[in-house]
Design a protein around this motif. Structure first.
Motif, PDB file in Angstrom:
ATOM      1  N   TYR A   1      51.540-133.495 -26.147  1.00  9.71           N
ATOM      2  CA  TYR A   1      52.870-134.118 -26.094  1.00  9.71           C
ATOM      3  C   TYR A   1      52.753-135.608 -25.787  1.00  9.71           C
ATOM      4  O   TYR A   1      53.454-136.431 -26.378  1.00  9.71           O
ATOM      5  CB  TYR A   1      53.720-133.409 -25.042  1.00  9.71           C
ATOM      6  N   ALA A   2      51.857-135.958 -24.866  1.00  9.68           N
ATOM      7  CA  ALA A   2      51.654-137.372 -24.532  1.00  9.68           C
ATOM      8  C   ALA A   2      51.110-138.139 -25.734  1.00  9.68           C
ATOM      9  O   ALA A   2      51.550-139.267 -26.016  1.00  9.68           O
ATOM     10  CB  ALA A   2      50.711-137.505 -23.340  1.00  9.68           C
ATOM     11  N   ALA A   3      50.177-137.542 -26.473  1.00  6.38           N
ATOM     12  CA  ALA A   3      49.634-138.198 -27.667  1.00  6.38           C
ATOM     13  C   ALA A   3      50.718-138.399 -28.718  1.00  6.38           C
ATOM     14  O   ALA A   3      50.794-139.456 -29.351  1.00  6.38           O
ATOM     15  CB  ALA A   3      48.486-137.368 -28.230  1.00  6.38           C
TER      16      ALA A   3
ATOM     17  N   ALA B   1      54.344-142.162 -31.516  1.00  4.75           N
ATOM     18  CA  ALA B   1      55.710-142.516 -31.902  1.00  4.75           C
ATOM     19  C   ALA B   1      56.084-143.898 -31.363  1.00  4.75           C
ATOM     20  O   ALA B   1      56.759-144.678 -32.037  1.00  4.75           O
ATOM     21  CB  ALA B   1      56.683-141.468 -31.396  1.00  4.75           C
ATOM     22  N   GLN B   2      55.623-144.202 -30.155  1.00  4.50           N
ATOM     23  CA  GLN B   2      55.923-145.507 -29.560  1.00  4.50           C
ATOM     24  C   GLN B   2      55.156-146.614 -30.280  1.00  4.50           C
ATOM     25  O   GLN B   2      55.675-147.701 -30.483  1.00  4.50           O
ATOM     26  CB  GLN B   2      55.534-145.487 -28.085  1.00  4.50           C
TER      27      GLN B   2
END
Length: 64
Positions: A53-55, A60-61
């Protein structure tokens, strides 16, 4: 040279019997420990899902 023991000091009962006669049976034994909870499999999957999820969020950022 032998030492004599007074009558009140000699014990004809075992120490556990003497303590039960004087003070009662005593406290009950402690309960057995709870069974072990398997944490390694679930925590590993949770950490893997968090890393994924962090990746995804970082990609996306970066694309914005």
């Amino acid at each position: 040279m032998s030492q004599s023991v007074p009558d009140w000091a000699s014990s004809s009962q075992s120490t556990s019997e003497a303590s039960e006669d004087n003070f009662g049976p005593g406290p009950p034994p402690p309960p057995p420990p709870p069974p072990n909870v398997p944490l390694d499999g679930g925590l590993g999957l949770l950490a893997l899902a968090g890393a994924g999820y962090a990746a995804k969020k970082l990609r996306a950022q970066k694309n914005d």
